[in-house]
Design an enzyme around this catalytic site. Sequence first.
Site: not given
Length: 366
Positions: A92, A192-196
């Site tokens: 990472k 969390g409602v970002g990309h994923v």
Amino acid sequence: MVELKEVEVKKDKSVFDQISEHNHEKVVFCHDKETGLKAIIGIHNTVLGPALGGTRMWSYASEAEALDDVLRLSRGMTYKAAISGLNLGGGKAVIIGDAKKDKNEALLRRFGRFVKNLNGAYITAEDVGMTTKDMEYIRMETEHVSGLPESMGGSGDPSPVTAYGTYMGMKAAAKKAFGSDSLEGKRISVQGVGHVGGYLVELLAKENAQIFITDIYEDRLREVSEKYGAKVVGMDEIYDLDVDIYSPCALGGTVNNDTLNRLKCQVIAGSANNQLRDERVHGPALIEKGIVYAPDFLINAGGLINVYSELTGYNRESAYAQTERIYGYTLDIFELAEKEGIHNQAAAVKMAKKRIESIGKVRSTY
């Protein structure tokens, strides 16, 4: 109320102590004065193959916090690849900075030079704060990049596949907790409602779940709420909701001493990495509370599966088919945990380590 003993943190722990704690093979500190680049690359284990894992760009409170994050994340990638049956090791990278203000072509290309100098031991990809366009810039300096746009022969954004794997794991956890994997009518909070997270909400909406969402970006919250009929709640409020499933899809450590005594869910299943602040403490505590936990590095493995298939000859249908197996793997983990009297995260780690050890007998490190 579950009584949780605070974990003692040794403030005088050296950098080398941190690196050796989880047997990391290599940690590279990347600094470039001209571009302002400050980054850390962590290579945890390459027994199964080269270390593949995304690059995250985040405004860390301190360099020590960034190091802790990259060490935990790279370790998780090792187990994620192993438990998914992939011939990859775990790595990472984190870039310290504000992705909206500090990111530019020169900085990303300079980072690409550091990746290049590792001679294939680490392959990077997209993570929090990064995009497929950013991967294009990094690719200008090194071939050791995955998650490239489809126009460049890559697999594109891995987020939809990550969300699909999380969804499969959530359904398996629902089957364990409720006796049915149907999510219709279930009250689900997504942090969390970002990309994923956004793609996950779309899948949940198609099953007619009742969805509650929170995020640090209000414009994104409005967009997802209006599109899928999800109810917006406060950042801290999400821990106190009376829901069936809590789905952490932002940063890690949200299952901790404080939140565990507030959560009223029966299932925790999300795409965030390192959801348990300390798995030695919070893994057993979840059992005590009667919460079914779907191991994070297992159910969020869809993105890794997607970019791995890019390295072997990308086929989207094949990537989704392999990701769908997460449902069965999750049920296997629940069975192993119950059989051995251990918590689900420990069972997942045990299964991953078993594969690494067995393959390690027939091949050396990458």
